[in-house]
Design a protein around this motif. Structure first.
Motif, PDB file in Angstrom:
ATOM      1  N   PHE A  89       0.864  -1.119  -0.052  1.00 35.13           N
ATOM      2  CA  PHE A  89      -0.032   0.082   0.051  1.00 35.13           C
ATOM      3  C   PHE A  89       0.789   1.309  -0.226  1.00 35.13           C
ATOM      4  O   PHE A  89       1.968   1.256   0.480  1.00 35.13           O
ATOM      5  CB  PHE A  89      -0.929   0.010   1.221  1.00 35.13           C
ATOM      6  CG  PHE A  89      -2.002  -1.096   1.125  1.00 35.13           C
ATOM      7  CD1 PHE A  89      -2.991  -1.018   0.463  1.00 35.13           C
ATOM      8  CD2 PHE A  89      -1.843  -2.277   1.987  1.00 35.13           C
ATOM      9  CE1 PHE A  89      -4.044  -2.007   0.333  1.00 35.13           C
ATOM     10  CE2 PHE A  89      -2.706  -3.141   1.855  1.00 35.13           C
ATOM     11  CZ  PHE A  89      -3.822  -3.095   1.037  1.00 35.13           C
TER      12      PHE A  89
ATOM     13  N   ALA B  95      -2.300   5.922   1.550  1.00 32.71           N
ATOM     14  CA  ALA B  95      -3.229   5.265   1.901  1.00 32.71           C
ATOM     15  C   ALA B  95      -3.043   5.047   3.269  1.00 32.71           C
ATOM     16  O   ALA B  95      -3.884   5.093   4.094  1.00 32.71           O
ATOM     17  CB  ALA B  95      -3.187   3.825   1.159  1.00 32.71           C
TER      18      ALA B  95
ATOM     19  N   ASP C 230      -5.038   9.187   1.254  1.00 32.70           N
ATOM     20  CA  ASP C 230      -5.883   8.735   0.007  1.00 32.70           C
ATOM     21  C   ASP C 230      -6.827   7.973   1.002  1.00 32.70           C
ATOM     22  O   ASP C 230      -6.693   6.890   1.442  1.00 32.70           O
ATOM     23  CB  ASP C 230      -5.098   7.740  -0.540  1.00 32.70           C
ATOM     24  CG  ASP C 230      -5.901   6.875  -1.576  1.00 32.70           C
ATOM     25  OD1 ASP C 230      -6.852   7.375  -2.089  1.00 32.70           O
ATOM     26  OD2 ASP C 230      -5.233   6.233  -2.593  1.00 32.70           O
TER      27      ASP C 230
ATOM     28  N   GLN D 213      -9.881   6.894  -0.117  1.00 37.89           N
ATOM     29  CA  GLN D 213     -10.705   5.814  -0.917  1.00 37.89           C
ATOM     30  C   GLN D 213      -9.359   4.382  -0.938  1.00 37.89           C
ATOM     31  O   GLN D 213      -9.968   3.214  -0.685  1.00 37.89           O
ATOM     32  CB  GLN D 213     -10.479   6.057  -2.411  1.00 37.89           C
ATOM     33  CG  GLN D 213     -11.392   5.126  -3.212  1.00 37.89           C
ATOM     34  CD  GLN D 213     -11.500   5.629  -4.589  1.00 37.89           C
ATOM     35  OE1 GLN D 213     -11.231   6.780  -4.885  1.00 37.89           O
ATOM     36  NE2 GLN D 213     -12.004   4.685  -5.569  1.00 37.89           N
ATOM     37  N   GLY D 214      -8.361   4.726  -0.963  1.00 41.26           N
ATOM     38  CA  GLY D 214      -7.311   3.582  -0.752  1.00 41.26           C
ATOM     39  C   GLY D 214      -7.391   2.900   0.619  1.00 41.26           C
ATOM     40  O   GLY D 214      -7.119   1.789   0.810  1.00 41.26           O
TER      41      GLY D 214
ATOM     42  N   SER E  50      -9.940   0.451   1.105  1.00 40.60           N
ATOM     43  CA  SER E  50      -9.931  -0.768   0.339  1.00 40.60           C
ATOM     44  C   SER E  50     -10.035  -2.017   1.204  1.00 40.60           C
ATOM     45  O   SER E  50      -9.419  -2.018   2.488  1.00 40.60           O
ATOM     46  CB  SER E  50      -8.698  -1.034  -0.714  1.00 40.60           C
ATOM     47  OG  SER E  50      -7.604  -0.866   0.183  1.00 40.60           O
TER      48      SER E  50
END
Length: 284
Positions: free
Chosen positions: A2, A6, A141, A143-144, A147
């Motif tokens: 990652f 993130a 991040d 959105q990351g 995950s």
């Protein structure tokens, strides 16, 4: 695999989770549900951990493949200066000097410079420009971070910071006299809200989780009891940004003994733990 962006997103989300847990009073409920002996045990455990970090930074202990911890090379000048700093600071504290820790750090640093163990910075000691953080500012991040792989990381950050912060606040509240005999802490919700906002702010600034630290016990031991102490310390840190070359002179062997002393101070709570009554609700 990652990205660090993130990772910053995970820190921000964990801070948001803390904030929601605080405003809904779930976080306070968790803390109040923990028996007083377990609360004190957390303080002792963190104190032992802080002391071990201090001894490792001082070179007094080193990693060993057989025993995990072994005695370091005490013939090294850095180790000997650390021992000197420890006894000097401890002696000043016994004599009642409120600036004992600061005097110990400065005296050990000066002695290290005189003996040639530490070198003074070459060039200007003062920098008129602040560090550039544009490369990391607001680079998280989200959105990351959401995950599937990072959900476990967010959960881990949340749990670790929850119990670490709980132990630190319990220890500091005990030292300040803010903990009631039943183990409840006055204005705990305000401290938790500050901590959660600090966590989210640290992600925005591009750094790891910012939270309360057990080293604050040194300020409590010196007499600090109000938020003005923390505000003044923050102001001094801002000023220190202009003296980074000079501040960098202070070596690890001058600050490590302070960690050992702070850790030992927190381990004093061991005397209040009743092993035979693990579910008692008061330490009186």
């Amino acid at each position: 695999g990652f990205t660090w962006q993130a990772g910053l997103g995970a820190v921000f989300i964990s801070g948001l989770v803390f904030f929601l847990l605080t405003v809904t009073r779930i976080r306070q409920f968790i803390v109040n549900a923990v028996p007083i002996d377990l609360k004190l045990s957390i303080v002792v455990g963190i104190g032992a951990f802080i002391a071990l970090i201090g001894m490792k930074s001082a070179g007094l202990v080193i990693a060993d493949p057989s025993t995990f911890v072994a005695l370091g090379n005490v013939t090294q000048p850095e180790v000997q200066l650390s021992v000197f700093c420890f006894f000097l600071t401890a002696a000043l504290m016994v004599k009642g000097f409120r600036a004992a820790m600061l005097i110990g750090i400065l005296a050990t640093t000066a002695l290290g410079v005189i003996l040639g163990v530490t070198e003074l910075p070459k060039g200007a000691w003062v920098s008129l420009t602040l560090p550039d953080i544009s490369a990391v500012f607001m680079q998280m991040d989200l959105q990351g971070a959401l995950s599937h792989g990072l959900l476990s990381i967010i959960f881990t950050l949340t749990m670790v910071d929850l119990f670490d912060n709980m132990g630190v606040l319990i220890g500091l509240a005990r030292k300040c006299g803010f903990m009631r005999p039943d183990g409840e802490i006055r204005n705990l919700d305000k401290a938790f809200i500050t901590d959660s906002i600090g966590t989210m702010f640290s992600a925005c600034m591009g750094t790891t989780t910012a939270t309360s630290y057990l080293e604050s016990a040194s300020g409590v031991a010196a007499g600090g009891r109000t938020g003005l102490t923390a505000v003044t310390t923050a102001g001094c840190f801002v000023l220190a940004l202009f003296f980074i070359p000079l501040v960098g002179v202070v070596p690890a062997y001058a600050t490590a003994p302070i960690l050992i002393i702070v850790g030992a101070l927190m381990m004093q709570e061991l005397s209040l733990i009743h092993i035979s009554e693990p579910t008692r609700r008061s330490y009186i």
